[in-house]
Scaffold this active site. Sequence first.
Site, PDB file in Angstrom:
ATOM      1  N   SER A 130       0.873  -1.305   0.119  1.00 44.87           N
ATOM      2  CA  SER A 130      -0.093  -0.046  -0.027  1.00 44.87           C
ATOM      3  C   SER A 130       0.875   1.417  -0.047  1.00 44.87           C
ATOM      4  O   SER A 130       0.402   2.357  -0.267  1.00 44.87           O
ATOM      5  CB  SER A 130      -0.922  -0.067   1.381  1.00 44.87           C
ATOM      6  OG  SER A 130      -2.023  -0.639   0.934  1.00 44.87           O
ATOM      7  N   TYR A 186      -3.175  -2.498 -10.380  1.00 47.49           N
ATOM      8  CA  TYR A 186      -3.363  -2.210  -9.184  1.00 47.49           C
ATOM      9  C   TYR A 186      -2.120  -3.256  -8.451  1.00 47.49           C
ATOM     10  O   TYR A 186      -1.567  -3.028  -7.629  1.00 47.49           O
ATOM     11  CB  TYR A 186      -4.461  -2.283  -8.531  1.00 47.49           C
ATOM     12  CG  TYR A 186      -4.727  -2.357  -7.088  1.00 47.49           C
ATOM     13  CD1 TYR A 186      -4.300  -1.266  -6.272  1.00 47.49           C
ATOM     14  CD2 TYR A 186      -5.012  -3.648  -6.413  1.00 47.49           C
ATOM     15  CE1 TYR A 186      -4.337  -1.197  -4.909  1.00 47.49           C
ATOM     16  CE2 TYR A 186      -5.041  -3.543  -5.105  1.00 47.49           C
ATOM     17  CZ  TYR A 186      -4.873  -2.337  -4.074  1.00 47.49           C
ATOM     18  OH  TYR A 186      -4.861  -2.486  -3.004  1.00 47.49           O
ATOM     19  N   VAL A 224       1.029  -3.727   3.946  1.00 51.39           N
ATOM     20  CA  VAL A 224       1.068  -5.047   4.552  1.00 51.39           C
ATOM     21  C   VAL A 224       2.304  -5.849   4.324  1.00 51.39           C
ATOM     22  O   VAL A 224       2.437  -6.953   5.063  1.00 51.39           O
ATOM     23  CB  VAL A 224      -0.358  -5.738   4.328  1.00 51.39           C
ATOM     24  CG1 VAL A 224      -1.494  -5.323   4.777  1.00 51.39           C
ATOM     25  CG2 VAL A 224      -0.027  -6.079   2.679  1.00 51.39           C
ATOM     26  N   LYS A 232       0.058   3.298  -3.012  1.00 48.67           N
ATOM     27  CA  LYS A 232      -0.613   4.065  -3.194  1.00 48.67           C
ATOM     28  C   LYS A 232      -0.328   5.821  -2.951  1.00 48.67           C
ATOM     29  O   LYS A 232      -0.852   6.670  -3.795  1.00 48.67           O
ATOM     30  CB  LYS A 232      -1.783   3.756  -2.349  1.00 48.67           C
ATOM     31  CG  LYS A 232      -2.424   2.536  -2.451  1.00 48.67           C
ATOM     32  CD  LYS A 232      -3.267   2.031  -1.230  1.00 48.67           C
ATOM     33  CE  LYS A 232      -3.814   0.617  -1.532  1.00 48.67           C
ATOM     34  NZ  LYS A 232      -4.533   0.076  -0.380  1.00 48.67           N
ATOM     35  N   TYR A 278      -4.707   2.713   7.771  1.00 48.49           N
ATOM     36  CA  TYR A 278      -5.591   1.889   8.023  1.00 48.49           C
ATOM     37  C   TYR A 278      -6.332   2.375   9.055  1.00 48.49           C
ATOM     38  O   TYR A 278      -6.583   3.565   9.195  1.00 48.49           O
ATOM     39  CB  TYR A 278      -5.271   0.404   8.171  1.00 48.49           C
ATOM     40  CG  TYR A 278      -4.458  -0.230   7.248  1.00 48.49           C
ATOM     41  CD1 TYR A 278      -4.616  -0.189   5.956  1.00 48.49           C
ATOM     42  CD2 TYR A 278      -2.942  -0.650   7.694  1.00 48.49           C
ATOM     43  CE1 TYR A 278      -3.648  -0.561   4.968  1.00 48.49           C
ATOM     44  CE2 TYR A 278      -2.090  -0.964   6.514  1.00 48.49           C
ATOM     45  CZ  TYR A 278      -2.326  -0.915   5.601  1.00 48.49           C
ATOM     46  OH  TYR A 278      -1.391  -1.551   4.617  1.00 48.49           O
TER      47      TYR A 278
HETATM   48  N1  GLU Z   1      -2.183  -5.246  -2.460  1.00 46.08           N
HETATM   49  C1  GLU Z   1      -2.836  -5.319  -1.108  1.00 46.08           C
HETATM   50  C2  GLU Z   1      -4.269  -5.424  -1.177  1.00 46.08           C
HETATM   51  O1  GLU Z   1      -4.902  -4.886  -2.165  1.00 46.08           O
HETATM   52  C3  GLU Z   1      -2.342  -3.925  -0.455  1.00 46.08           C
HETATM   53  C4  GLU Z   1      -2.726  -4.125   0.961  1.00 46.08           C
HETATM   54  C5  GLU Z   1      -1.950  -3.023   1.963  1.00 46.08           C
HETATM   55  O2  GLU Z   1      -0.875  -2.975   1.872  1.00 46.08           O
HETATM   56  O3  GLU Z   1      -2.739  -2.284   2.477  1.00 46.08           O
HETATM   57  O4  GLU Z   1      -5.053  -6.113  -0.496  1.00 46.08           O
END
Ligand code: GLU
Length: 304
Positions: A64, A189, A258, A67, A240
């Site tokens: 993430s 993604y 994650v 992002k 989160y």
């Molecule tokens: N590729 C992970 C997902 O979509 C990213 C999750 C993360 O790092 O928060 O579940």
Amino acid sequence: MRNFQPILKEIYASATNLKDKGTVASYIPELAIVDKQNFGIHLRTVDGHEYAIGDYNKPFSIQSISKVLSLTMATSLVGNKILKRVNVEPSGHPFNQLALLEIENGIPRNPFINAGAMVIADILVSRLQNPKEDFLNFVREITNDISIHFNESVAYSEKVTGFKNYAAANLLKSFGNLENDVDVVLDFYFHQCSIEMTCSQLSKAFYLFANKGKCLRNVLHLTESQVKRINALMLTCGFYDEAGEFAFEVGLPGKSGVGGGIVALLPHDFIITTWSPGLNINGNSKLGMQALEEFTTKTQLSIF
Ligand code: GLU
């Protein structure tokens, strides 16, 4: 010149002494096999000094954290128009929750929950000639490092297990908030999340957020106002369900993934990146959270 090495040594020692090192993410099978003894910290100051300890030069899955980089690229291409399709409020719900997306008519709460990042991915897919390649090159350019790559096994691992992400993308599509095919957006993604970087590369990539929008090499320049906004999003939505806790305990804008990475920064001063794959119950790196809390408490360097 400040010497951060002794404090990094101290926080590294107390974090590695923790008996409970958290739990490695297992919902993406490829991430479940990473050794949770790994732990690295890297700090880069805006004036170019670097301090590091542990596994700061080992590549890991940024997940993430990507992002922030995709949002940055989309901001540089389309500016504030993004805000028509994604909100800027913390969600207070897990990063992959679907209910809120349905209630709010397919407008994701923010660009850092999965659905929000998919809308950003959709914008990039529409705008770029060779989306995956162009995005990877963008990350390489702002980091000034051509060795950065996708991990195809991690991307594939997510593709074959990402039922909830397919559900979110389909929901977005049903509300008319995806221009491209679900499969194409998710392929982009999953690849952006699979990028592997080291702590030291991430500190470089995030340099622009501490340096008024100017990255290491002059390949990109966001305006100060665009950087302020992305930093604000990191502070309010970067962790989160634990964004409040991170602001409370650490007091820096940042983003976790994650894969166990955390990047945090103090505008005009430094970027600090930690990596330890064991996560706490909220999906943030257990050792990383503790080390950063101790770092800002001991140095009194936070935005507050
Ligand atoms: N590729 C992970 C997902 O979509 C990213 C999750 C993360 O790092 O928060 O579940």
